[in-house]
Design a protein around this motif. Structure first.
Motif, PDB file in Angstrom:
ATOM      1  N   ASN A 172       0.694  -1.237  -0.222  1.00  0.00           N
ATOM      2  CA  ASN A 172      -0.027  -0.246   0.299  1.00  0.00           C
ATOM      3  C   ASN A 172       0.876   1.356   0.041  1.00  0.00           C
ATOM      4  OD1 ASN A 172      -2.576  -1.254  -0.326  1.00  0.00           O
ATOM      5  ND2 ASN A 172      -2.727  -1.359   2.466  1.00  0.00           N
ATOM      6  N   GLY A 173       1.784   1.444   0.380  1.00  0.00           N
ATOM      7  CA  GLY A 173       2.532   2.903   0.808  1.00  0.00           C
ATOM      8  C   GLY A 173       3.138   2.966  -0.737  1.00  0.00           C
ATOM      9  N   MET A 174       3.735   1.608  -0.962  1.00  0.00           N
ATOM     10  CA  MET A 174       4.788   2.232  -2.414  1.00  0.00           C
ATOM     11  C   MET A 174       3.355   2.748  -3.436  1.00  0.00           C
ATOM     12  SD  MET A 174       7.943   0.499  -1.931  1.00  0.00           S
ATOM     13  CE  MET A 174       8.168  -0.012  -3.410  1.00  0.00           C
ATOM     14  N   ALA A 175       2.260   1.602  -3.312  1.00  0.00           N
ATOM     15  CA  ALA A 175       1.814   2.461  -4.323  1.00  0.00           C
ATOM     16  C   ALA A 175       1.211   3.418  -4.301  1.00  0.00           C
ATOM     17  CB  ALA A 175      -0.345   1.773  -3.841  1.00  0.00           C
ATOM     18  N   VAL A 176       0.632   4.232  -3.750  1.00  0.00           N
ATOM     19  CA  VAL A 176       0.500   5.753  -2.685  1.00  0.00           C
ATOM     20  C   VAL A 176       2.349   6.259  -3.304  1.00  0.00           C
ATOM     21  CG1 VAL A 176       0.032   7.315  -1.116  1.00  0.00           C
ATOM     22  CG2 VAL A 176      -0.954   4.953  -0.878  1.00  0.00           C
ATOM     23  N   PHE A 177       3.036   5.980  -3.069  1.00  0.00           N
ATOM     24  CA  PHE A 177       3.911   6.753  -3.001  1.00  0.00           C
ATOM     25  C   PHE A 177       4.191   6.784  -4.953  1.00  0.00           C
ATOM     26  CE2 PHE A 177       8.159   7.448  -4.511  1.00  0.00           C
ATOM     27  CZ  PHE A 177       8.971   7.710  -4.352  1.00  0.00           C
ATOM     28  N   ARG A 178       3.943   4.990  -5.713  1.00  0.00           N
ATOM     29  CA  ARG A 178       4.772   5.829  -6.893  1.00  0.00           C
ATOM     30  C   ARG A 178       2.775   6.422  -7.675  1.00  0.00           C
ATOM     31  NH1 ARG A 178       3.685  -0.170  -8.555  1.00  0.00           N
ATOM     32  NH2 ARG A 178       3.942   0.073 -10.481  1.00  0.00           N
ATOM     33  N   PHE A 179       1.644   6.987  -6.953  1.00  0.00           N
ATOM     34  CA  PHE A 179       0.811   7.407  -7.554  1.00  0.00           C
ATOM     35  C   PHE A 179       0.940   8.905  -7.149  1.00  0.00           C
ATOM     36  CE2 PHE A 179      -3.098   9.867  -6.725  1.00  0.00           C
ATOM     37  CZ  PHE A 179      -3.686   9.928  -7.881  1.00  0.00           C
ATOM     38  N   LEU A 238      -7.164  18.926  -4.724  1.00  0.00           N
ATOM     39  CA  LEU A 238      -8.641  18.131  -4.251  1.00  0.00           C
ATOM     40  C   LEU A 238      -8.963  17.176  -4.264  1.00  0.00           C
ATOM     41  CD1 LEU A 238      -8.429  22.069  -2.388  1.00  0.00           C
ATOM     42  CD2 LEU A 238      -6.940  19.930  -1.444  1.00  0.00           C
ATOM     43  N   ALA A 239      -9.943  17.758  -5.293  1.00  0.00           N
ATOM     44  CA  ALA A 239     -11.077  16.551  -5.713  1.00  0.00           C
ATOM     45  C   ALA A 239     -10.529  15.074  -6.538  1.00  0.00           C
ATOM     46  CB  ALA A 239     -12.318  17.850  -6.565  1.00  0.00           C
ATOM     47  N   ILE A 240      -9.617  15.287  -6.588  1.00  0.00           N
ATOM     48  CA  ILE A 240      -9.053  14.020  -7.031  1.00  0.00           C
ATOM     49  C   ILE A 240      -8.392  13.258  -6.798  1.00  0.00           C
ATOM     50  CG2 ILE A 240      -8.541  13.023  -9.893  1.00  0.00           C
ATOM     51  CD1 ILE A 240      -9.926  15.066 -10.866  1.00  0.00           C
ATOM     52  N   VAL A 241      -6.796  14.192  -6.338  1.00  0.00           N
ATOM     53  CA  VAL A 241      -5.288  13.644  -5.671  1.00  0.00           C
ATOM     54  C   VAL A 241      -5.892  13.337  -4.744  1.00  0.00           C
ATOM     55  CG1 VAL A 241      -3.113  13.967  -5.960  1.00  0.00           C
ATOM     56  CG2 VAL A 241      -4.209  14.812  -8.325  1.00  0.00           C
ATOM     57  N   PHE A 288      -5.935   8.723  -0.194  1.00  0.00           N
ATOM     58  CA  PHE A 288      -5.926   8.582   0.910  1.00  0.00           C
ATOM     59  C   PHE A 288      -6.760   7.148   0.947  1.00  0.00           C
ATOM     60  CE2 PHE A 288      -6.898  13.220   2.770  1.00  0.00           C
ATOM     61  CZ  PHE A 288      -5.964  12.331   4.060  1.00  0.00           C
ATOM     62  N   ALA A 289      -7.363   6.965  -0.075  1.00  0.00           N
ATOM     63  CA  ALA A 289      -8.686   5.614  -1.135  1.00  0.00           C
ATOM     64  C   ALA A 289      -7.508   4.301  -0.708  1.00  0.00           C
ATOM     65  CB  ALA A 289      -9.138   5.952  -1.730  1.00  0.00           C
ATOM     66  N   LEU A 290      -6.161   4.952  -1.495  1.00  0.00           N
ATOM     67  CA  LEU A 290      -5.052   4.048  -2.156  1.00  0.00           C
ATOM     68  C   LEU A 290      -4.973   2.833  -1.052  1.00  0.00           C
ATOM     69  CD1 LEU A 290      -3.246   5.277  -4.939  1.00  0.00           C
ATOM     70  CD2 LEU A 290      -4.485   3.312  -4.622  1.00  0.00           C
ATOM     71  N   GLY A 291      -4.661   3.447   0.273  1.00  0.00           N
ATOM     72  CA  GLY A 291      -4.159   2.724   1.031  1.00  0.00           C
ATOM     73  C   GLY A 291      -5.492   1.720   1.904  1.00  0.00           C
ATOM     74  N   TYR A 292      -6.367   1.786   1.451  1.00  0.00           N
ATOM     75  CA  TYR A 292      -7.599   1.051   2.061  1.00  0.00           C
ATOM     76  C   TYR A 292      -7.300  -0.420   2.088  1.00  0.00           C
ATOM     77  CZ  TYR A 292      -9.140   4.898   5.446  1.00  0.00           C
ATOM     78  OH  TYR A 292      -8.992   5.881   5.965  1.00  0.00           O
ATOM     79  N   THR A 293      -6.433  -0.586   1.254  1.00  0.00           N
ATOM     80  CA  THR A 293      -6.625  -2.345   0.712  1.00  0.00           C
ATOM     81  C   THR A 293      -6.231  -2.855   1.667  1.00  0.00           C
ATOM     82  OG1 THR A 293      -6.092  -1.370  -1.802  1.00  0.00           O
ATOM     83  CG2 THR A 293      -6.071  -3.787  -1.561  1.00  0.00           C
ATOM     84  N   LYS A 294      -6.620  -4.466   1.856  1.00  0.00           N
ATOM     85  CA  LYS A 294      -6.752  -4.874   3.410  1.00  0.00           C
ATOM     86  C   LYS A 294      -5.655  -5.708   2.862  1.00  0.00           C
ATOM     87  CE  LYS A 294     -10.713  -4.518   5.648  1.00  0.00           C
ATOM     88  NZ  LYS A 294     -12.469  -5.331   5.833  1.00  0.00           N
ATOM     89  N   PRO A 295      -4.580  -6.485   3.246  1.00  0.00           N
ATOM     90  CA  PRO A 295      -3.783  -7.615   2.900  1.00  0.00           C
ATOM     91  C   PRO A 295      -4.499  -8.801   2.037  1.00  0.00           C
ATOM     92  CG  PRO A 295      -3.847  -7.463   5.329  1.00  0.00           C
ATOM     93  CD  PRO A 295      -4.785  -6.013   4.781  1.00  0.00           C
ATOM     94  N   ALA A 296      -3.624  -9.424   1.824  1.00  0.00           N
ATOM     95  CA  ALA A 296      -4.122 -11.016   0.588  1.00  0.00           C
ATOM     96  C   ALA A 296      -4.775 -12.024   2.236  1.00  0.00           C
ATOM     97  CB  ALA A 296      -3.048 -12.017  -0.099  1.00  0.00           C
ATOM     98  N   LYS A 297      -5.621 -12.688   2.353  1.00  0.00           N
ATOM     99  CA  LYS A 297      -6.283 -14.083   2.263  1.00  0.00           C
ATOM    100  C   LYS A 297      -5.268 -14.710   3.190  1.00  0.00           C
ATOM    101  CE  LYS A 297     -11.139 -13.140   2.100  1.00  0.00           C
ATOM    102  NZ  LYS A 297     -12.043 -13.414   1.750  1.00  0.00           N
ATOM    103  N   VAL A 298      -4.150 -15.275   2.011  1.00  0.00           N
ATOM    104  CA  VAL A 298      -2.936 -15.891   1.705  1.00  0.00           C
ATOM    105  C   VAL A 298      -1.631 -16.464   1.793  1.00  0.00           C
ATOM    106  CG1 VAL A 298      -2.501 -18.222   0.585  1.00  0.00           C
ATOM    107  CG2 VAL A 298      -5.256 -17.666   0.296  1.00  0.00           C
ATOM    108  N   LEU A 299      -0.891 -15.916   2.003  1.00  0.00           N
ATOM    109  CA  LEU A 299       0.781 -16.025   2.307  1.00  0.00           C
ATOM    110  C   LEU A 299       1.102 -16.347   1.350  1.00  0.00           C
ATOM    111  CD1 LEU A 299       2.335 -13.494   4.317  1.00  0.00           C
ATOM    112  CD2 LEU A 299       3.635 -16.348   5.484  1.00  0.00           C
ATOM    113  N   ALA A 300       1.220 -15.286   0.566  1.00  0.00           N
ATOM    114  CA  ALA A 300       2.528 -16.076  -0.653  1.00  0.00           C
ATOM    115  C   ALA A 300       3.767 -16.114  -0.073  1.00  0.00           C
ATOM    116  CB  ALA A 300       2.471 -14.797  -1.589  1.00  0.00           C
ATOM    117  N   LYS A 301       4.484 -17.335  -1.568  1.00  0.00           N
ATOM    118  CA  LYS A 301       5.738 -17.153  -1.089  1.00  0.00           C
ATOM    119  C   LYS A 301       6.605 -16.228  -1.336  1.00  0.00           C
ATOM    120  CE  LYS A 301       4.520 -22.860  -1.780  1.00  0.00           C
ATOM    121  NZ  LYS A 301       4.552 -23.522  -2.502  1.00  0.00           N
ATOM    122  N   LYS A 302       6.057 -15.709  -2.199  1.00  0.00           N
ATOM    123  CA  LYS A 302       7.283 -14.686  -2.740  1.00  0.00           C
ATOM    124  C   LYS A 302       7.168 -13.485  -2.242  1.00  0.00           C
ATOM    125  CE  LYS A 302       8.663 -12.251  -7.332  1.00  0.00           C
ATOM    126  NZ  LYS A 302       8.870 -12.034  -8.699  1.00  0.00           N
TER     127      LYS A 302
END
Length: 435
Positions: free
Chosen positions: A177-184, A216-219, A224-238
């Motif tokens: 999530n942090g990487m996604a917010v930074f890249r955005f 203000l209205a878009i970016v 704020f919204a990008l960081g609300y994605t929850k972690p995956a249910k299954v732990l990935a190997k990679k």
């Protein structure tokens, strides 16, 4: 496993937990100082024969690489090796599995030795004797609400180690999530810079309220919204990428920037081909004084609308969750943000400019061209998503980006030690030996 319990008890628990597989050698290590101050180390192969295996066949079965070797030792032995034989300590840190009869100070010493060899340490403990180790490790998890919970950064409500995969999933999801917010945020700066740069040739700029709408209205909403994605249910190997300078991140940034430039130029070129298009020179000569900037060009309006849609596109592209985050539709704030901003931009396209004069937009008379603009937006979205997915499924591209890293060797010391021990053959050489 690092515990204060008896060594045999710890070995039994380790086998029950599959920390020591049945096809692996377990050596009990003891050490003592000789009269001349030299260190004598003895390896004793534990007599544990898996069911259905004849004892005579055991030697042949276990004559494999060092990866099938596990060491078990007590705190006093570890302390002597740590003080008198650093090269042996390298092997102990790589192959050691059971550490028993460890005092709080010895637990801290073990963590120090592992961290010196580039390991990241997660420590779980439930007693007062674990407090220093919990605080000293990279990740400390208290399995009780007593003294350990005061020292550890994390306290589990379930008092067993099933909390560790949960914490790993949460940590990886937070990193993504942090990487996604930074890249955005970085791409937002690029999109706005490109859109303004392309308008300079028309002696035009975005209007004040156009900037305000984008910022203000878009970016801000997507930040704020990008960081609300929850972690995956299954732990990935990679593991997730841990660096912003990873070749994939740079590749994605460059290609997405090229797509932004291409589609903005295409939308501005298409508006110039329309029969109702009024060249900016005529507008400038009719309404402006020499050197004055004008906002309501067709090119400026098209540039503003398409670049605003690109913020939505980039936010969707960077919301791809697999394998460390859940799908986009599970992020409710993100879905609401996409819906609201899309409706807002559609309103700016189809509502007459005289109804919203502060945006200073040119009046595009053709609804057909507006539909063409929406088609360009959809094409932009599809291409941007295809580029983002290509790295995940295209093996040649992954191989090529790996070559760009010019990685000559392992960065982590423990990986270099593993390579050295693989090249060195079987170790220890005998089931009972003095070193």
């Amino acid at each position: 496993m690092c515990t204060g319990d008896n060594l045999r008890t710890a070995v039994c628990v380790g086998r029950e937990c599959s920390m020591i597989p049945d096809d692996a050698d377990l050596y009990l290590v003891t050490a003592e100082l000789g009269e001349n101050g030299s260190l004598a180390v003895q390896y004793t192969l534990e007599d544990h024969t898996p069911a259905g295996i004849v004892m005579e066949d055991r030697h042949n079965m276990y004559s494999g690489p060092f990866r099938k070797v596990h060491l078990a030792m007590e705190g006093e032995t570890f302390q002597l090796i740590s003080k008198h034989d650093k090269s042996l300590m390298d092997r102990v840190c790589v192959t050691g599995t059971i550490f028993a009869r460890f005092s709080p100070e010895q637990k801290m010493s073990l963590i120090d030795e592992m961290q010196q060899r580039s390991y990241s340490i997660c420590m779980c403990g439930d007693g007062a004797n674990d407090c220093e180790a919990l605080r000293h490790s990279n990740v400390g998890i208290a399995l009780s609400k007593c003294e350990a919970s005061l020292a550890a950064p994390f306290t589990s409500s379930v008092f067993n180690i099933t909390c560790v995969p949960v914490l790993l999933k949460e940590g990886r999801g937070a990193l993504e999530n942090g990487m996604a917010v930074f890249r955005f945020t970085a791409m937002y700066s690029v999109i706005q810079y490109i859109s303004v740069l392309l308008l300079i040739q028309y002696e035009s700029i975005l209007g004040d309220y156009q900037y305000l709408l984008e910022d203000l209205a878009i970016v801000l909403m997507f930040d704020f919204a990008l960081g609300y994605t929850k972690p995956a249910k299954v732990l990935a190997k990679k593991r997730p990428r841990g660096s912003l300078m990873h070749p994939y991140t740079i590749f994605s940034f460059i290609v997405q920037s090229a797509i932004v430039v291409g589609f903005i130029l295409l939308s501005m070129w298409l508006v110039q081909q329309q029969p109702w298009y009024n060249p900016f020179d005529m507008i400038r000569s009719a309404y402006l004084a020499e050197g004055e900037m004008y906002v309501a060009y067709f090119e400026t309006t098209v540039n503003f609308i398409h670049s605003s849609f690109q913020y939505i596109i980039i936010s969707l592209v960077f919301s791809i969750g697999h394998p460390h985050r859940r799908a986009l539709y599970t992020n409710i704030p993100m879905c609401i943000s996409v819906l609201l901003t899309t409706c807002l931009l559609l309103m700016t396209m189809f509502v007459p400019p005289d109804k919203i004069p502060k945006l200073e937009m040119a009046d595009i008379p053709s609804n057909t061209y507006k539909l063409i603009m929406l088609g360009l937006v959809m094409g932009n979205l599809v291409l941007a998503l295809a580029v983002e997915y290509s790295y995940r499924v295209c093996r040649p591209l992954q191989w090529f980006l790996k070559l760009l890293r010019c990685k000559k060797g392992h960065k982590n010391k423990f990986k270099r030690l593993i390579d050295e021990m693989n090249a060195g053959g079987i170790w220890p050489l005998q089931s009972n030996s003095g070193v």
